[in-house]
Design a protein around this motif. Sequence first.
Motif, mmCIF file in Angstrom:
data_model
loop_
_atom_site.group_PDB
_atom_site.id
_atom_site.type_symbol
_atom_site.label_atom_id
_atom_site.label_comp_id
_atom_site.label_asym_id
_atom_site.label_seq_id
_atom_site.Cartn_x
_atom_site.Cartn_y
_atom_site.Cartn_z
ATOM 1 N N CYS A 112 0.555 9.953 6.204
ATOM 2 C CA CYS A 112 0.429 10.538 4.721
ATOM 3 C C CYS A 112 -0.517 11.534 4.572
ATOM 4 O O CYS A 112 -1.423 11.656 5.520
ATOM 5 C CB CYS A 112 -0.029 9.206 3.800
ATOM 6 N N THR A 161 -0.366 5.557 -9.895
ATOM 7 C CA THR A 161 -1.044 6.304 -8.855
ATOM 8 C C THR A 161 -1.787 5.493 -8.143
ATOM 9 O O THR A 161 -2.475 5.927 -7.008
ATOM 10 C CB THR A 161 -1.813 7.570 -9.294
ATOM 11 N N TYR A 190 1.001 -1.251 -0.086
ATOM 12 C CA TYR A 190 0.019 -0.103 0.014
ATOM 13 C C TYR A 190 0.958 1.227 0.013
ATOM 14 O O TYR A 190 1.073 1.522 1.202
ATOM 15 C CB TYR A 190 -0.930 -0.179 1.260
ATOM 16 N N LYS A 220 -2.486 2.420 -5.443
ATOM 17 C CA LYS A 220 -1.839 2.222 -4.097
ATOM 18 C C LYS A 220 -1.010 0.753 -4.251
ATOM 19 O O LYS A 220 0.042 0.404 -3.676
ATOM 20 C CB LYS A 220 -2.516 2.051 -2.918
ATOM 21 N N ASN A 242 2.560 4.789 -2.109
ATOM 22 C CA ASN A 242 2.629 6.155 -2.972
ATOM 23 C C ASN A 242 3.957 6.079 -3.674
ATOM 24 O O ASN A 242 4.926 6.393 -2.872
ATOM 25 C CB ASN A 242 2.116 7.181 -2.513
ATOM 26 N N TYR A 291 4.695 7.601 -7.174
ATOM 27 C CA TYR A 291 3.810 7.927 -8.390
ATOM 28 C C TYR A 291 4.655 7.651 -9.748
ATOM 29 O O TYR A 291 4.156 7.274 -10.807
ATOM 30 C CB TYR A 291 3.514 9.385 -8.416
#
Lengths: 216, 317
Positions: free
Chosen positions: B138, B87, B79, B89, B81, B83
């Motif tokens: 986050c 984008t 899970y 997870k 980020n 990018y």
Amino acid sequence: MAIDWGPRASAGWIKPAIFVLCLVPFARLVVGAFMRTLGANPIEAITHSTGTWTLSFLLITLGVTPLRKLAGWNWLLRLRRMLGLYAFFYAVLHFLTYIWLDQFFDFAAIVKDVIKRPFITVGFTSFLLLLPLAATSTAAMVKRLGAKNWLALHRLVYAVAVGGVVHYWWLVKKDITQPAIYAAVLVVLLGLRLLFRARERAVAAMSGNPARSRAV
Amino acid sequence: MLIKRATDIQPSEITDRGVYLQRRAFIRAAGLAVLSASAAGALYTNRSARAGEKVFAGVSKSPFSTTEEPTSYKDATNYNNYYEFGTDKDSPARYAGKLKIKPWTLMVEGEVKKPRIWAIEDLLKTMALQERIYRMRCVEGWSMVIPWVGFALGDLIRQAEPTGKAKFVEFVSVYQSDNMPGLRLPVLSYPYIEGLRLDEAMHPLSILAVGMYGEVLPKQNGAPIRLVVPWKYGFKGGKSIVRIRFVERMPQTAWMKASPSEYGFYSNVNPAVDHPRWSQAKERRIGEFMKRKTLMFNGYADQVAGLYAGMDLKKNF
């Protein structure tokens, strides 16, 4: 035995088959929740899934009329109410997920969200607009309101669909690919209606009848 | 139309956990880095980036560590980020396997007396590795607890001897156009840039991490070396860093460029300063049902509040 794909199919097996098919996303969430296969953030997964299925069913419902006209499948009309109610069903699940799983009935925070966060304001408004549509979905209500009023009221679905797409567009962090796809489909579906209407006007003008915009 | 990929049930996801637990137990029991590498390599192929190639030895504990329960390894590595890999997870775990991390060099340059291009192996020989169990918040409203393995960023900075002109530190992440499918998305400008004020970078809580959960950093978490600044939102921690540049002017970070009204240079965790589109008052700790209150500076206020004395944190978000 040959499968009946003809006009009577909707009265026979197509409608119940689609009814069950529409429940598949919901069933997958229920199974996923129990099997713990919804990933690291299951509440987010449920929120996203119910949200995107609400939008999908809104667009599918809005696709009935153009498809019926283009393909000449009049029997599709008999599915429209059910598809619309599924949009409502997933919207209710989405809303409950937010109230219950996400915010856990923190109503102070929810009210603040609805007022302060444009994407929630739009989403919440769209949900409210869906309520009268669901409430007047029965044949008895059509009768009570009269076809004309009923049709006028149910044009709200356009606002709901636009609101739903805007809600999605405004909530994504930066990558707007997904909401842009929904927006594009919505533009096509609404654009087709404008085309149909323009064509009907032209036909009416040629035959000397006053233009009457046909419903939905 | 079909939409949701996030809820797809992959067969590998069902079996992963058990396999993973067995593997962890095995590693603990055997404590043999080489053996665990081949075992992990055999079990983790294709879909998820390979983890657990090497277990760090001689890692000391740190008083900066929290005693909170760490997030499960599976969640912390699936899970994410990142990018550059997409984008969603689960995109990083899916696609980061292609990232090339050998050989790896880290360039230290700019306003320093001793610029240097480090081979990562040499850097690791020089630095004292510590375990730092940190909260990670986050900007999207979720959090984890991650046992990092790394060294104080300040140790590297002192070696480089910044000049009087060095006021900020810029961190440049790797750019591998052939291996990073997310680079094509029109979301951020790449390479990914992050930055800190020099005093923030020198703060003992700021680390460069090379591992987590006692193992080398998985690619989806920013292998082979990444920044971790626990009192700031997670995106401030640039991943797979190739260049550290000391500069006089405040760097323009990737997120500042993408959306200046939403992401500021500081991006300190602050429950009182909302993201323009959503609240930052609460967070969902991954693995927990109820949301918890977000703490000022992510719970590190005692250590770092002094860095921002007299500053308007609403303006300097």
